[in-house]
Design an enzyme around this catalytic site. Structure first.
Site, PDB file in Angstrom:
ATOM      1  N   ASP A 171       3.615  -7.217  12.686  1.00 28.82           N
ATOM      2  CA  ASP A 171       2.430  -7.769  12.163  1.00 28.82           C
ATOM      3  C   ASP A 171       2.169  -8.889  11.628  1.00 28.82           C
ATOM      4  OD1 ASP A 171       0.129  -6.147  12.416  1.00 28.82           O
ATOM      5  OD2 ASP A 171       0.126  -5.341  10.340  1.00 28.82           O
ATOM      6  N   ASP A 192       1.048   7.103   3.226  1.00 27.84           N
ATOM      7  CA  ASP A 192       1.774   8.365   3.569  1.00 27.84           C
ATOM      8  C   ASP A 192       1.517   9.597   2.853  1.00 27.84           C
ATOM      9  OD1 ASP A 192       2.201   7.168   1.033  1.00 27.84           O
ATOM     10  OD2 ASP A 192       4.314   6.144   1.577  1.00 27.84           O
TER      11      ASP A 192
END
Length: 870
Positions: free
Chosen positions: A214, A374
């Site tokens: 990224d 998460d």
């Protein structure tokens, strides 16, 4: 034979103690065990209700102060007795009964304290007292709520074993993709994780490794130097992936940070399951075989394993605990996650987890609305009725933040994200979430945990407000309040001790909360008001600290609070002189302030960065190692080892070269053949010698092999089982001595030249003349030469003081002839550089010489040949 008068009473007392222990340890728990086995679930619920009803009088019955004092002493002694009995108990079932009994006792004393506190001690006399009273009472309510939630979470600890795959044909195994998301981290950090991911044991045709890059250079402008820097990094990463055999994957934007990176990969890969690894989380080879089997239950969405860090975090390093205090995340991964697992509420933690992609796609992929994507994703999966599994086996080795500021950044992100989930999802009351009652409690406990900031500061400020300004937040504070408060505090410590004794030591959690109080309080307050504030921040990893520095920026708020507490203690003598009738309130507030000052001082030391002595972090692994020296092989075992060197235990005192070949072997089949330079050799006793070595001249293949030995080829990490057990008073004492450890001078391990001991004739060519000497030590990098006669071999030239001064200051290049045969020096001519000169008492001159690097290619082979024959 007659007994002495004192013997019989002593024996009688011993028998009484044995009877009491037998009753407490054996008879009572087993009676409950037999009774409860005959009770069904419905009857058990009625028993719980009956117990609650019977407990009400114990909570609300008023008694005299002296009677409450006796009750407090009795309860504390009873708690100590139960703790002692549980510590000796080997049966987990019986230990659970002790835990439940103490939990009930703790709840009774806590609610009794709360009833007393609400009925008799709230002070609304004036607006200042009222504000202080409400703030402190709210802080206490938060602490009690947190305690009750944690009790529920840890009511039962789930222990799991991996699914046996031997009966399942490989063609039925799931296809697994391994994702390694990365954002501008050092390529070498990513490489270690990729190498270990490729080495994970699994069916070769069902496993692929993806590096999700990224780090987009095009996000920076053309004239920004970072564009060129990150463009070069991306090319290095692409070449690394091509070299190793993993897949380099990029995307056109950085939307939603890590979550968006993973979601993009979901659309491009075809695996059934995805193992997600942070770029610094190096997996052991067994991680897939130990976790994949749980997915043969079609309702299982993800399997989470512990995060473990092989380097010390700022608390361990800056307080110099040397591993004696459990790391901060052990409480979560060793206890809370296993408690959550019992309620089917284990959290997905973003890395070291295997997730079923189809389930993830059902909830829209990894959640992007919060920065703790998460946990948010896990909540959505549980809301669909899917299962989670927490498997407590360390199978990744990661890097903890090296600096306190980086640690703060990581914790602030978690605090903000959990507050966002609490605000957006409202796990307790949100009817849209299809969660069980237990799951709601577990998520509420997790999302409200990071609200500790301002309550913790309130505890620190309350006593100084009284001692400095007479602001009284507790009406009638004195010995009576202690009689109610101490049983509540101590019994909660005892109850938690049974569950947490190996993972959280007494009073150390308070240090953590003080150190993070301002940052956590600020970000959670903002997130509750506006959940959209803030963005995902990447935690810095791999930084190195070269000198002691204090993190003023992170600690300035805590410094003000500490100064406030110190000032309040200076006011105590004035209270005793001017208002002696208030001695009870002054005593309690003084004790409270002193306790807070100890905690605050330790918390401030967390921001006092200790320098990193070693270039690489040492692992406490005992690995077999073979040392090859002049055709001779010596077997040893590592005491500790890193990517740059090792400390090796040998059973002999060998005469070694300064450079040797070593082979390090892992727990299974991996090995690494390396060149090592000996930097230390020291005897421990008659049967053991410690050898310190640095690994030198490593190429990429050797580094990769060493990575597999150190981090992948691991049967069980040494932190899997706890080494220490909490001892509250010892824990407080160790905490109080943090200052002496943090300010102690750091003694680096002495490094001296270790070379082969020889006795070789030599001649030194200096200032146009040869001088005869004897080489007593010889290695690949240098030698020690002793000049016995200051007179030249074939002239009247003498080595004088001016010559020695020149040698010491100029450190010139000299010629050197070496040979065992004193008559023939022609075959071994060398160029060396004088490093040090020493005049000995016997008249000899000892000269340390090194072989210059620029002549290494020409001389290295001759030196090694000479070493073999000497």
């Amino acid at each position: 034979m007659s007994s002495s008068p004192d013997t019989l009473p002593q024996k009688s007392r011993d028998r009484q103690r044995l009877k009491l222990s037998h009753w407490l340890i054996d008879i009572t728990p087993r009676f409950f065990d037999r009774t409860l086995q005959r009770v069904g679930v419905k009857q058990f619920k009625w028993l719980i209700l009956l117990l609650l009803v019977l407990s009400v009088p114990l909570i609300v019955t008023p008694i005299e102060v002296w009677q409450q004092g006796l009750v407090a002493v009795f309860l504390v002694l009873l708690g100590q007795l139960v703790i002692h009995a549980e510590f000796q108990e080997s049966s987990p079932e019986i230990s659970q009964y002790y835990h439940l009994f103490l939990l009930w006792l703790s709840m009774i004393t806590t609610l009794r304290y709360l009833f007393y506190r609400t009925s008799y001690t709230l002070n609304f006399d004036g607006w200042l007292n009222s504000i202080a009273c409400v703030l402190l009472f709210l802080a206490e309510l938060y602490a009690i709520l947190t305690l009750v939630l944690a009790y529920f979470q840890t009511l039962k600890i789930q222990e799991r074993q991996p699914v046996n795959l031997t009966s399942i044909p490989q063609h039925e195994w799931f296809k697994v993709d391994i994702y390694i998301p990365t954002y501008n981290e050092d390529v070498e950090i990513v490489r270690k994780t990729a190498v270990a991911a490729l080495a994970c044991d699994y069916a070769a045709d069902k496993k692929k490794v993806y590096v999700l890059d990224d780090g987009r250079p095009e996000k920076y402008k053309e004239n920004d130097p970072r564009r060129e820097q990150f463009s070069a990094r991306r090319e290095q990463l692409r070449q690394m992936c091509e070299e190793l055999g993993c897949i380099h994957m990029t995307r056109d934007s950085n939307d939603h940070a890590k979550a968006g990176n993973i979601n993009t990969a979901f659309e491009k890969t075809d695996g059934d399951l995805v193992l997600i690894l942070d770029c610094d989380h190096i997996p052991s080879r067994q991680i897939l075989l130990h976790t994949m089997g749980f997915f043969f239950d079609p309702k299982v969405s993800f399997v989470q394993t512990p995060h473990w860090f092989y380097n010390p975090d700022p608390f361990e390093r800056n307080l110099v605990t040397k591993g004696r205090i459990p790391a901060g995340n052990e409480l979560f991964y060793k206890v809370l996650q296993k408690g959550n697992d019992f309620w089917n509420a284990a959290f997905f933690c973003g890395s070291a987890a295997l997730i079923r992609k189809s389930h993830a796609l059902e909830v829209g992929g990894i959640a992007v609305e919060t920065v703790t994507e998460d946990c948010h994703t896990a909540l959505r999966l549980h809301s669909l009725g899917y299962k989670s599994v927490y498997y407590d086996k360390i199978m990744v080795a990661g890097l903890a933040p090296e600096t306190f500021s980086s640690y703060v950044g990581q914790q602030v992100r978690w605090a903000r994200g959990m507050a966002q989930i609490l605000r957006l999802e409202n796990p307790v009351f949100n009817r849209k979430l299809n969660l069980t009652f237990a799951q709601r409690i577990c998520y509420f406990s997790a999302t409200s945990h990071f609200l500790y900031g301002y309550p913790r500061l309130t505890y620190a400020i309350a006593p100084p407000l009284f001692l400095l300004f007479g602001v009284n937040s507790v009406q009638g504070l004195g010995l009576e309040t202690l009689a109610y408060a101490l049983p509540h505090i101590l019994l909660s410590l005892f109850t938690n001790y049974i569950i947490y004794k190996n993972v959280r030591f007494s009073f150390w959690n308070e240090i953590f909360e003080f150190a993070m109080a301002f940052q956590a309080g600020w970000v959670t307050m903002l997130a509750l008001f506006n959940p959209k504030l803030g963005s995902f921040n990447v935690t810095d990893k791999g930084t190195s600290i070269s000198k002691r520095i204090f993190d003023w920026e992170s600690m300035r708020g805590l410094l003000v609070v500490t100064a406030f507490v110190v000032s309040s203690l200076l006011a105590v003598p004035y209270w005793l002189l001017l208002r002696p009738e208030d001695w009870q309130a002054v005593l309690v507030n003084t004790m409270w302030s002193i306790f807070n000052l100890v905690l605050l001082s330790a918390a401030l030391l967390v921001g006092f960065e200790q320098p990193q002595v070693r270039t690489a972090h040492r692992l406490q692994r005992r690995l077999p190692i073979l040392i090859t020296n002049n055709g001779q092989t010596i077997m040893g075992k590592t005491v500790n080892i890193s990517e740059t060197g090792a400390l090796i235990s040998l059973e002999t005192w060998p005469n070694l070269l300064d450079e040797v070949e070593v082979e390090v072997m892992g727990d299974y089949t991996a090995s690494a053949c390396l060149t090592a330079q000996i930097v230390r050799l020291s005897p421990i006793n008659d049967t053991e010698t410690l050898l310190g070595v640095d690994f030198v001249k490593l190429n990429n293949a050797q580094r990769d092999a060493l990575t597999l030995v150190l981090y992948s080829d691991v049967r069980e990490w040494y932190s899997q089982k706890a080494q220490y057990v909490d001892q509250p008073l010892a824990s407080l004492g160790f905490l109080a001595t943090s200052l002496t450890r943090a300010l102690r001078d750091l003694n680096q391990t002495s490094r001296k030249k270790v070379r082969k001991q020889v006795n070789t004739n030599s001649q030194l060519y200096w200032d146009g003349n040869f001088f005869f000497g004897v080489a007593t030590e010889l290695g690949t990098t240098g030698l020690r030469l002793e000049i016995e006669d200051k007179k030249a071999v074939s002239s009247h030239k003498m080595i004088g003081q001016q010559d020695l001064h020149t040698m010491r200051t100029v450190k010139p290049l000299v010629g050197l002839l070496l040979n065992q045969d004193a008559e023939n020096f022609s075959s071994n001519r060398f160029v060396a550089e004088i490093y040090a000169v020493e005049e000995q008492a016997n008249g000899k001159i000892a000269i340390e010489l090194i072989f210059p690097e620029k002549f290494k290619e020409r001389q290295d082979t001759k030196i090694k040949q000479l070493l073999q024959v000497l």
